[in-house]
Scaffold this active site. Sequence first.
Site, PDB file in Angstrom:
ATOM      1  N   ILE A 167     -28.759  30.537  93.691  1.00  0.00           N
ATOM      2  CA  ILE A 167     -28.465  31.922  94.091  1.00  0.00           C
ATOM      3  C   ILE A 167     -27.888  31.930  95.497  1.00  0.00           C
ATOM      4  O   ILE A 167     -26.958  32.682  95.808  1.00  0.00           O
ATOM      5  CB  ILE A 167     -29.749  32.773  94.036  1.00  0.00           C
ATOM      6  CG1 ILE A 167     -30.274  32.868  92.609  1.00  0.00           C
ATOM      7  CG2 ILE A 167     -29.495  34.165  94.606  1.00  0.00           C
ATOM      8  CD1 ILE A 167     -31.616  33.553  92.517  1.00  0.00           C
TER       9      ILE A 167
ATOM     10  N   ALA B  31     -28.792  28.069 101.992  1.00  0.00           N
ATOM     11  CA  ALA B  31     -28.867  28.323 103.428  1.00  0.00           C
ATOM     12  C   ALA B  31     -28.860  26.996 104.184  1.00  0.00           C
ATOM     13  O   ALA B  31     -28.702  25.931 103.599  1.00  0.00           O
ATOM     14  CB  ALA B  31     -30.117  29.133 103.744  1.00  0.00           C
ATOM     15  N   SER B  32     -29.057  27.081 105.490  1.00  0.00           N
ATOM     16  CA  SER B  32     -28.956  25.878 106.308  1.00  0.00           C
ATOM     17  C   SER B  32     -30.070  24.879 106.037  1.00  0.00           C
ATOM     18  O   SER B  32     -29.846  23.668 106.072  1.00  0.00           O
ATOM     19  CB  SER B  32     -28.957  26.263 107.790  1.00  0.00           C
ATOM     20  OG  SER B  32     -30.102  27.052 108.095  1.00  0.00           O
ATOM     21  N   ILE B  33     -31.278  25.368 105.736  1.00  0.00           N
ATOM     22  CA  ILE B  33     -32.388  24.436 105.549  1.00  0.00           C
ATOM     23  C   ILE B  33     -32.938  24.433 104.129  1.00  0.00           C
ATOM     24  O   ILE B  33     -33.697  23.538 103.766  1.00  0.00           O
ATOM     25  CB  ILE B  33     -33.539  24.737 106.527  1.00  0.00           C
ATOM     26  CG1 ILE B  33     -34.204  26.060 106.174  1.00  0.00           C
ATOM     27  CG2 ILE B  33     -33.070  24.715 107.960  1.00  0.00           C
ATOM     28  CD1 ILE B  33     -35.540  26.245 106.822  1.00  0.00           C
ATOM     29  N   ALA B  34     -32.604  25.415 103.327  1.00  0.00           N
ATOM     30  CA  ALA B  34     -33.196  25.525 101.992  1.00  0.00           C
ATOM     31  C   ALA B  34     -32.172  26.038 100.992  1.00  0.00           C
ATOM     32  O   ALA B  34     -31.113  26.551 101.360  1.00  0.00           O
ATOM     33  CB  ALA B  34     -34.414  26.450 102.021  1.00  0.00           C
TER      34      ALA B  34
ATOM     35  N   LYS C 265     -37.573  28.724  96.379  1.00  0.00           N
ATOM     36  CA  LYS C 265     -36.952  28.285  97.623  1.00  0.00           C
ATOM     37  C   LYS C 265     -37.363  26.839  97.871  1.00  0.00           C
ATOM     38  O   LYS C 265     -38.558  26.542  98.014  1.00  0.00           O
ATOM     39  CB  LYS C 265     -37.398  29.187  98.786  1.00  0.00           C
ATOM     40  CG  LYS C 265     -36.728  28.888 100.112  1.00  0.00           C
ATOM     41  CD  LYS C 265     -37.159  29.909 101.159  1.00  0.00           C
ATOM     42  CE  LYS C 265     -36.492  29.651 102.496  1.00  0.00           C
ATOM     43  NZ  LYS C 265     -36.884  30.666 103.515  1.00  0.00           N
TER      44      LYS C 265
ATOM     45  N   ASP D 139     -35.773  37.497 112.072  1.00  0.00           N
ATOM     46  CA  ASP D 139     -34.462  37.028 111.599  1.00  0.00           C
ATOM     47  C   ASP D 139     -33.830  38.104 110.718  1.00  0.00           C
ATOM     48  O   ASP D 139     -33.393  37.849 109.602  1.00  0.00           O
ATOM     49  CB  ASP D 139     -34.636  35.721 110.825  1.00  0.00           C
ATOM     50  CG  ASP D 139     -33.310  35.026 110.544  1.00  0.00           C
ATOM     51  OD1 ASP D 139     -32.332  35.294 111.266  1.00  0.00           O
ATOM     52  OD2 ASP D 139     -33.246  34.219 109.603  1.00  0.00           O
TER      53      ASP D 139
END
Length: 494
Positions: free
Chosen positions: A244, A247-250, A267, A405
């Site tokens: 879906i 992201a940068s870490i997940a 996630k 965030d």
Amino acid sequence: MAVRAAAVSGRLPPLFHHSQKFETGNDYFAVMGWSQFPVVTGLCVGSRKLNFPPKRLRLFARYSQAQDRFSSRLQGLANLFHIETKMMTMGMEGSALQLISKRSIENLPKLVEDIVQTSINTGPRGALRAAQGIQAVIRVGGEWLADVSQSTNSSAGLPTQIQLGLLSPLYLRRLFESMGATYIKLGQFIASAPTLFPPEYVQEFQSCFDRAPAVPFEDIQRVLREELGRPIDSVYEYVDPTPIASASIAQVHGAKLRGSQEDVVIKVLKPGIEDILVADLNFVYIVARILEFLNPELGRASLVGIVKDIRESMLEEVDFNKEAANIEAFRRYLEAMGLTRQATAPKVYHQCSTRRVLTMQRLYGVPLTDLDSISSLVSSPETSLVTALNVWFGSLLACETFHADVHAGNLWLLRDGRIGFLDFGIVGRISPKTWAAMEVFLESIATEEYESMASALIEMGATNKDVDFRAFARDLEKIFSSIQARPRIFSTAL
């Protein structure tokens, strides 16, 4: 960290009212910035008035009373600082050796010890990341050279983007994306700070929010098997191999739970991301330490302290157990304040969540920045935005933590009209000690009690720990008195 920055700059979050109207799309999003001192008159979500702890309400009442006086004085203080800085700059002559003070020389052994210890903690990861960084520079540099070659064959000449080389917004963004998680996060910071960076960089780095490269599904499956300790199909009826979001870490995948058939999202922490973050953030920390050593004036901006805060928050973000706890705390806040009809956060399924895997209820909706889609769901988009901001602001006063965030991807308008808060990896906390100091500080501005003002600033961590608060109070009084005595200077500032 955001609250710390806001306190230093003299800006506190506003309260918004449902009567506020937005004439254009720019007006609609402008409320997301803390660019002025708003008048605080109350806080409500829909027709519901929120009740907060009395001390914290008194704090913001004092903020309302003192803000006009504070903002005018702060403007004068800023102009005074501008004048003094210019005078100091004009007087700074001589060799570069003047940058290293006697105190810095005394701190050299500590600096070396810090660098050595950080390097040991980084280990072989540092050399690996250095090699990856060189590869990224060569790859993006090759793209730039190819574009230069094509442009030289054109009669129009070299575009500005190409003339700037790797420092141009386009190629710098590509370099950050090639360097991976840490630099994508830095890119997101650039995109979120229009007051700090040129508009062309802010615009270009917007893509860092949704263009992180995806990890192959086979790697995601391996992490799931390792973390769950059992076959994937014994937990999930189905897992969509197409993410879906990445992201940068997940990476996030849609799924359906076995048995209950509930729609969920999984996630999953990207493999090897912790090593990358540790190596990159330790490198940034070392650079900050060296810069502060070479120029002690940077210590006034708390450069090393800011880097430490960034490092701690980003490393905390890779522990999904902490994120699950943050979500539960926010859901408890919504329930306690009676806001579950206005906003929600995804339910966490603890039985299939671990440190590297987080299984949550799937929420369906659209980002709050999608004006066309929002208009099809509700009649008043601005009311939805104001509700989101007031719910968030209420969490500052009544929740253990607050979402730190908040950007377009993490605030959704759901199909049922509620606001959905997503991604609680980065949160902020305001300690009772800081709340008490803020109350004293705001009261002292209105009453001109400079010793109280100095003591409160020290308590909030705005100064060195060993500062003489009485001498500090006298300095504050001199500054504010000089501002009041010389109004013309500030109206004709350099």
